[in-house]
Design a protein around this motif. Structure first.
Motif, PDB file in Angstrom:
ATOM      1  N   ILE A 315       0.842  -1.202   0.000  1.00  0.00           N
ATOM      2  CA  ILE A 315       0.000   0.000   0.000  1.00  0.00           C
ATOM      3  C   ILE A 315       0.874   1.249   0.000  1.00  0.00           C
ATOM      4  CG2 ILE A 315      -1.685   1.309   1.350  1.00  0.00           C
ATOM      5  CD1 ILE A 315      -2.758  -1.378   2.373  1.00  0.00           C
ATOM      6  N   PHE A 316       1.898   1.241   0.851  1.00  0.00           N
ATOM      7  CA  PHE A 316       2.828   2.369   0.900  1.00  0.00           C
ATOM      8  C   PHE A 316       3.561   2.528  -0.427  1.00  0.00           C
ATOM      9  CE2 PHE A 316       7.132   3.993   2.006  1.00  0.00           C
ATOM     10  CZ  PHE A 316       6.752   5.267   2.411  1.00  0.00           C
ATOM     11  N   MET A 317       3.862   1.410  -1.085  1.00  0.00           N
ATOM     12  CA  MET A 317       4.531   1.442  -2.390  1.00  0.00           C
ATOM     13  C   MET A 317       3.683   2.176  -3.419  1.00  0.00           C
ATOM     14  SD  MET A 317       5.240  -1.813  -4.872  1.00  0.00           S
ATOM     15  CE  MET A 317       3.457  -2.094  -4.953  1.00  0.00           C
ATOM     16  N   MET A 318       2.379   1.884  -3.451  1.00  0.00           N
ATOM     17  CA  MET A 318       1.505   2.561  -4.407  1.00  0.00           C
ATOM     18  C   MET A 318       1.396   4.044  -4.102  1.00  0.00           C
ATOM     19  SD  MET A 318       0.906   0.015  -6.296  1.00  0.00           S
ATOM     20  CE  MET A 318       0.000   0.999  -7.471  1.00  0.00           C
ATOM     21  N   LEU A 319       1.394   4.392  -2.814  1.00  0.00           N
ATOM     22  CA  LEU A 319       1.363   5.813  -2.438  1.00  0.00           C
ATOM     23  C   LEU A 319       2.622   6.531  -2.899  1.00  0.00           C
ATOM     24  CD1 LEU A 319       0.107   8.197  -0.879  1.00  0.00           C
ATOM     25  CD2 LEU A 319       1.205   7.312   1.184  1.00  0.00           C
ATOM     26  N   VAL A 320       3.777   5.911  -2.681  1.00  0.00           N
ATOM     27  CA  VAL A 320       5.047   6.498  -3.116  1.00  0.00           C
ATOM     28  C   VAL A 320       5.071   6.658  -4.628  1.00  0.00           C
ATOM     29  CG1 VAL A 320       7.541   6.088  -3.275  1.00  0.00           C
ATOM     30  CG2 VAL A 320       6.349   5.665  -1.123  1.00  0.00           C
ATOM     31  N   ALA A 321       4.619   5.630  -5.361  1.00  0.00           N
ATOM     32  CA  ALA A 321       4.596   5.703  -6.823  1.00  0.00           C
ATOM     33  C   ALA A 321       3.698   6.829  -7.319  1.00  0.00           C
ATOM     34  CB  ALA A 321       4.127   4.361  -7.389  1.00  0.00           C
ATOM     35  N   ALA A 322       2.556   7.027  -6.655  1.00  0.00           N
ATOM     36  CA  ALA A 322       1.640   8.098  -7.053  1.00  0.00           C
ATOM     37  C   ALA A 322       2.262   9.466  -6.817  1.00  0.00           C
ATOM     38  CB  ALA A 322       0.324   7.964  -6.285  1.00  0.00           C
ATOM     39  N   VAL A 323       2.899   9.665  -5.682  1.00  0.00           N
ATOM     40  CA  VAL A 323       3.525  10.952  -5.365  1.00  0.00           C
ATOM     41  C   VAL A 323       4.658  11.252  -6.339  1.00  0.00           C
ATOM     42  CG1 VAL A 323       4.870  12.186  -3.620  1.00  0.00           C
ATOM     43  CG2 VAL A 323       2.880  10.847  -2.926  1.00  0.00           C
ATOM     44  N   ILE A 324       5.476  10.246  -6.654  1.00  0.00           N
ATOM     45  CA  ILE A 324       6.585  10.454  -7.589  1.00  0.00           C
ATOM     46  C   ILE A 324       6.072  10.764  -8.980  1.00  0.00           C
ATOM     47  CG2 ILE A 324       8.501   9.278  -8.739  1.00  0.00           C
ATOM     48  CD1 ILE A 324       9.062   7.833  -6.128  1.00  0.00           C
ATOM     49  N   GLU A 325       5.007  10.103  -9.413  1.00  0.00           N
ATOM     50  CA  GLU A 325       4.448  10.381 -10.731  1.00  0.00           C
ATOM     51  C   GLU A 325       3.882  11.802 -10.792  1.00  0.00           C
ATOM     52  OE1 GLU A 325       2.865  10.443 -14.522  1.00  0.00           O
ATOM     53  OE2 GLU A 325       4.539   9.368 -13.600  1.00  0.00           O
ATOM     54  N   THR A 326       3.249  12.253  -9.721  1.00  0.00           N
ATOM     55  CA  THR A 326       2.754  13.635  -9.684  1.00  0.00           C
ATOM     56  C   THR A 326       3.915  14.612  -9.840  1.00  0.00           C
ATOM     57  OG1 THR A 326       0.928  12.986  -8.239  1.00  0.00           O
ATOM     58  CG2 THR A 326       1.471  15.325  -8.331  1.00  0.00           C
ATOM     59  N   VAL A 356      13.717   4.872  -8.549  1.00  0.00           N
ATOM     60  CA  VAL A 356      14.378   3.798  -7.804  1.00  0.00           C
ATOM     61  C   VAL A 356      13.717   3.618  -6.439  1.00  0.00           C
ATOM     62  CG1 VAL A 356      16.574   3.048  -6.786  1.00  0.00           C
ATOM     63  CG2 VAL A 356      16.539   4.170  -9.028  1.00  0.00           C
ATOM     64  N   ILE A 357      13.208   4.719  -5.864  1.00  0.00           N
ATOM     65  CA  ILE A 357      12.596   4.653  -4.536  1.00  0.00           C
ATOM     66  C   ILE A 357      11.416   3.693  -4.542  1.00  0.00           C
ATOM     67  CG2 ILE A 357      11.431   5.968  -2.718  1.00  0.00           C
ATOM     68  CD1 ILE A 357      12.998   8.415  -3.599  1.00  0.00           C
ATOM     69  N   GLN A 358      10.511   3.857  -5.525  1.00  0.00           N
ATOM     70  CA  GLN A 358       9.334   2.983  -5.543  1.00  0.00           C
ATOM     71  C   GLN A 358       9.718   1.547  -5.863  1.00  0.00           C
ATOM     72  OE1 GLN A 358       7.535   5.469  -8.616  1.00  0.00           O
ATOM     73  NE2 GLN A 358       7.274   3.686  -9.935  1.00  0.00           N
ATOM     74  N   MET A 359      10.795   1.353  -6.628  1.00  0.00           N
ATOM     75  CA  MET A 359      11.251   0.002  -6.913  1.00  0.00           C
ATOM     76  C   MET A 359      11.856  -0.661  -5.669  1.00  0.00           C
ATOM     77  SD  MET A 359      10.721  -1.087 -10.091  1.00  0.00           S
ATOM     78  CE  MET A 359       9.068  -0.610  -9.591  1.00  0.00           C
TER      79      MET A 359
END
Length: 483
Positions: A315-326, A356-359
């Motif tokens: 869940i935290f991974m998806m949140l991080v990915a969303a913030v980075i994409e924004t 790399v963070i989300q990965m």
């Protein structure tokens, strides 16, 4: 792999190189030879993947403390070597194939497979070999058929005395406790006048009368299905993140320290594997021993707890990915860009290192959940169904792949009212990929809630339940009460 190598090495087994944009397709027999190689590869992989884990676990004695700890570490190190091999294949092998020679690139894994066969057969005499005992699928079908035939019968008040109980001396499965979970299946053990019992105490026909031991083994499989569903949904988020990170990288600054060399977009998934290969030894050698001192459990934490932690990190991974994409999209729209990616759009000046963070978070999540899922299936399935557990796990991955494709198709259709509103447009600077990530995050939140509910209901193999907990070997083997 040898057939595939020959298709690249022998000129008559592949079409000629394109000349002046003129390309000639393969002949029917060239295509047939190639498909034959794929067919052999599929047959070999279908025999190895479900069975190699089961065979590895068989080398440990589950009845000793050292054997139990060894099994736990085996799952960690198996996935470590598996991920490391994948990382090498996606970097070194792919580089050789793309930049040097396809024949050499295919010959390298062919050689490794041949070497692994030699090593495997050299150790044949020292392996622990568990002999097969009946078909696991047949046992499951027999219990279901017997239950349907006796669906109108009532389970006796004292089932520990009245139900049929016979454990074969040749069985390799551990003795299981009688339980009230999935109680309706216990009807398959009700003895009727039409049931025949052999002189040695076994059932005359397992299609009409099953023993408590056989029923409990089937329960072990059925009880894992709700957990399996939660794991499938979790895998969906992993696959979506892994796939769309490549698209994000295509429209990010992939240069190394502003040099001309660019990291290939597809190589960003290697960071997930690298994080996983680093995390597994840390978890196995440092974190687990500390947790053992706190919880007094050989795994440090229970298997279901480990899976739950992995889903939570997901869940935290998806949140991080969303913030980075924004951030990536905002930088592309508000700051100077680095050119245009053909078929996509302008390239954001945001460094690809952010991806790399989300990965890394994805790799840590996988280190908890996926390894926990593997260990869960192999420990909770009866001993004669270990390879079936491997197939179960692989089918879960396949289903999650299909579900991720369906989810992407549904989102594309529902949001494709205009280029600016399409969440998954080809040009991510005009898309709303972060919205899609948030959607996946909330799906994972619901999945975690569902997982906690089924995990609370779940009883580990052989633990019985709070109502009745009678080891099957302590139940009477003589039956006087016949319905």
């Amino acid at each position: 792999m040898l057939v595939l190598t020959l298709t690249a090495a022998v000129k008559t087994l592949h079409p000629p190189h394109c000349v002046d944009a003129l390309c000639i397709g393969p002949t029917p027999w060239q295509m047939a030879f190639l498909l034959m190689g794929f067919m052999f590869l599929i047959i070999g992989a279908s025999g190895i993947r479900p069975c190699n884990l089961a065979f590895g676990v068989d080398q440990f004695n589950p009845n000793t403390e050292s054997g139990q700890k060894g099994i736990t570490s085996f799952f960690n190190w198996y996935y470590f070597t598996f991920t490391f091999a994948m990382m090498v294949s996606l970097t070194i092998i792919v580089y050789v194939q793309a930049s040097i020679n396809w024949a050499i690139g295919l010959a390298i894994p062919t050689f490794f497979i041949f070497a692994s066969c030699i090593v495997f057969f050299v150790g044949t005499r020292i392996y622990v070999k568990v002999q097969p005992n009946n078909s696991p699928l047949t046992n499951i079908i027999q219990v279901l058929v017997a239950t349907i035939k006796k669906r109108k019968l009532t389970i006796p008040e004292d089932p520990t005395v009245s139900l049929f109980n016979h454990v074969s001396a040749k069985s390799i499965n551990s003795k299981l406790s009688y339980s009230n979970q999935l109680k309706f299946l216990n009807k398959a053990a009700i003895i009727t006048p039409n049931d025949n019992i052999n002189p040695n105490g076994s059932s005359g026909s397992r299609w009409t009368l099953c023993s408590i031991q056989q029923i409990e083994e089937v329960k072990c499989v059925i009880k894992t299905i709700p957990i399996w569903f939660a794991c499938i949904i979790y895998d969906v988020s992993l696959m979506i993140t892994r796939n769309y990170t490549v698209f994000q990288a295509l429209q990010s600054d992939r240069r190394l320290k502003h040099n001309s060399f660019q990291i290939p977009a597809a190589s960003y998934t290697v960071f997930q594997m690298l994080a996983l290969t680093i995390w597994i030894p840390i978890y196995d050698r440092l974190i687990v021993p500390c947790l053992r001192k706190i919880t007094n459990k050989r795994q440090g934490i229970s298997i279901l707890q480990r899976i739950g932690v992995g889903i939570g990190i997901g869940i935290f991974m998806m949140l991080v990915a969303a913030v980075i994409e924004t951030k990536r999209r905002d930088v592309a729209q508000s700051k100077p860009t680095l050119g245009i990616e053909r078929g996509k759009g302008v390239i954001s000046s945001m460094s690809g290192y952010w991806l790399v963070i989300q990965m890394v978070v994805s790799g840590i999540s996988e280190g908890f959940a996926v390894i926990g899922i593997i260990e869960f299936f192999y420990e909770q399935f009866p001993e004669n169904m270990k390879s079936f557990a491997g197939s179960f796990f692989c089918c879960g991955f396949a289903m999650s792949s299909y579900l991720s494709s369906i989810l992407i198709s549904v989102v594309q259709r529902r949001t494709h009212e205009g280029v600016s509103r399409n969440w998954l447009a080809q040009d991510l600077n005009k898309a709303k990929l972060d919205y899609f990530y948030y959607l996946c995050m909330w799906i994972e939140v619901l999945n975690l809630i569902y997982f906690l509910m089924v995990a609370k209901w779940y009883k580990y193999k052989g633990s019985g339940d709070e109502t009745i907990d009678v080891p099957s070997e302590d139940m009477p083997t003589t039956h006087k009460n016949i319905v």
